[in-house]
Write a protein that holds these residues in place. Structure first.
Motif, short mmCIF file in Angstrom:
data_model
loop_
_atom_site.label_atom_id
_atom_site.label_comp_id
_atom_site.label_asym_id
_atom_site.label_seq_id
_atom_site.Cartn_x
_atom_site.Cartn_y
_atom_site.Cartn_z
N GLU A 110 5.95 3.99 -7.13
CA GLU A 110 5.13 4.71 -6.50
C GLU A 110 4.13 3.70 -5.34
O GLU A 110 3.64 4.27 -4.23
N LEU A 111 3.96 2.58 -5.66
CA LEU A 111 3.55 1.50 -4.93
C LEU A 111 4.51 1.52 -3.41
O LEU A 111 3.76 1.35 -2.29
N PHE A 112 5.70 1.24 -3.65
CA PHE A 112 6.55 1.24 -2.61
C PHE A 112 6.32 2.51 -1.55
O PHE A 112 6.23 2.39 -0.51
N ALA A 113 6.23 3.95 -2.18
CA ALA A 113 6.07 4.91 -1.31
C ALA A 113 4.80 4.98 -0.79
O ALA A 113 4.54 5.34 0.48
N GLN A 114 3.61 4.48 -1.32
CA GLN A 114 2.41 4.34 -0.48
C GLN A 114 2.37 3.35 0.56
O GLN A 114 1.84 3.73 1.55
N LEU A 115 3.06 2.11 0.43
CA LEU A 115 3.15 1.27 1.16
C LEU A 115 3.99 1.75 2.60
O LEU A 115 3.45 1.44 3.72
N SER A 116 4.84 2.24 2.22
CA SER A 116 5.79 2.91 3.20
C SER A 116 5.23 4.07 4.21
O SER A 116 5.29 3.99 5.18
N ALA A 117 4.47 4.98 3.33
CA ALA A 117 3.71 5.95 4.04
C ALA A 117 2.59 5.18 4.82
O ALA A 117 2.27 5.78 6.10
N LEU A 118 1.93 4.29 4.45
CA LEU A 118 1.16 3.60 5.18
C LEU A 118 1.50 3.04 6.68
O LEU A 118 0.78 2.97 7.69
N GLY A 119 2.74 2.58 6.61
CA GLY A 119 3.53 2.06 7.80
C GLY A 119 4.06 0.68 7.71
O GLY A 119 4.38 0.03 8.67
N VAL A 120 4.34 0.08 6.55
CA VAL A 120 4.71 -1.22 6.27
C VAL A 120 6.22 -1.15 6.79
O VAL A 120 6.83 -0.33 6.35
N ARG A 121 6.47 -2.02 7.78
CA ARG A 121 7.82 -1.96 8.33
C ARG A 121 8.81 -2.77 7.80
O ARG A 121 8.61 -4.03 7.32
N PRO A 122 9.93 -1.88 7.48
CA PRO A 122 10.91 -2.78 6.82
C PRO A 122 11.41 -3.97 7.89
O PRO A 122 11.51 -3.57 8.98
N GLY A 123 11.78 -5.05 7.40
CA GLY A 123 12.26 -6.27 8.09
C GLY A 123 11.05 -6.89 9.14
O GLY A 123 11.25 -7.82 9.70
N GLY A 124 9.84 -6.21 8.93
CA GLY A 124 8.64 -7.04 9.40
C GLY A 124 8.00 -8.27 8.86
O GLY A 124 8.66 -8.75 7.78
N ILE A 125 7.08 -8.59 9.27
CA ILE A 125 6.13 -9.95 8.89
C ILE A 125 4.91 -9.09 8.45
O ILE A 125 4.25 -8.58 9.24
N LEU A 126 4.32 -9.41 7.25
CA LEU A 126 3.29 -8.86 6.63
C LEU A 126 2.23 -10.08 6.11
O LEU A 126 2.73 -10.62 4.94
#
Length: 268
Positions: free
Chosen positions: A10-26
């Motif tokens: 569920e957290l993964f889905a929320q983070l992805s919907a928010l716009g956390v970029r795969p391969g990015g720096i966070l």
């Protein structure tokens, strides 16, 4: 699992919907208590953040020392003041931590570059972990906290040449001997960093959502710096309270006035 507990998925889905970029720096600043029950606790949240970033992404968190009277040791000094998520993160296998009382920790392909040696006397300049994230076009994620916890704003103050430098000190080890290191740092009450909310929301440069049960904000580091630099160029004291509101900002105003006076005397 309790029905109110958020799973890693569920957290993964929320983070992805928010716009956390795969391969990015966070860069993540988090108040775990605001997120509500999470499966696996702080480790579960960190796992979800890494899931959202994917194997090519790099996760970064603040890891500063809590005590300026004790020599910093990257392998043992806690950072409980940064919250339980940050204090859990640096201890995990594979996570790198910079050897500096102003430390950040990171894991992923860019971790070594981000946590490389950085100066003691300019904690949040371009040659620092937050400066490197900015140059690498990373993102900033605020989980249950506001911009008063956003270290990237200090980068903008350094880039703008803000004058409110206040005396500071650290205890560092030189050849195994503790020594007091004196320096000056941009420092004040960070409450007015909340102004970034209005500026970034108005320009559509900040995404808002829910992660766990907490309010979350996601933005590019470069957008934070650009918005702050614009206002600092108009008023270098934009993030300070007016006089007589808080002691920290009063000290910063006094430091700024001293700096302006010294510069004026030197040029006359």
């Amino acid at each position: 699992m309790n029905i109110d507990t958020r799973s890693r998925r569920e957290l993964f889905a929320q983070l992805s919907a928010l716009g956390v970029r795969p391969g990015g720096i966070l860069v993540v600043h988090a108040a775990f208590s605001k997120l509500g029950p999470i499966e696996g606790g702080p480790e579960g949240l960190i796992a979800a953040l890494r899931d959202a970033l994917g194997p090519d992404g790099t996760l970064v968190m603040p890891s500063m020392s809590d005590d300026d009277e004790v020599p910093f040791d990257a392998k043992s000094t806690p950072c409980a003041g940064m919250g339980v998520v940050a204090d859990t993160f640096w201890r995990m296998p594979g996570v790198m931590r910079s050897d500096n009382p102003h430390a950040f920790a990171a894991v992923g392909p860019m971790a070594a570059r981000i946590t490389a040696t950085h100066p003691l006397d300019v904690p949040h300049g371009l040659d620092s972990p937050v400066g490197r994230v900015y140059e690498l076009d990373g993102q900033v994620l605020l989980l249950g906290v506001g911009h008063d916890a956003n270290t990237t704003v200090h980068l903008a103050e350094n880039m703008a040449g803000a004058r409110y430098l206040r005396p500071k000190h650290l205890i560092v080890l030189e050849d195994g001997t503790p020594l007091r290191y004196e320096y000056s740092e941009l420092d004040h009450c960070c409450e007015n960093f909340a102004k970034l909310d209005g500026w970034l929301d108005a320009s559509g440069q900040q995404r808002r959502g829910i992660v766990g049960r907490a309010q979350a904000r996601l933005m590019r580091s470069r957008d934070v710096v650009e918005a702050a630099l614009l206002r600092l160029g108009q008023d270098q004291n934009v993030f300070l309270h007016p006089p007589c509101v808080c002691d920290e900002c009063d000290e910063a105003h006094a430091a700024s006035a001293r700096s302006v006076g010294a510069a004026s005397a030197a040029s006359s």
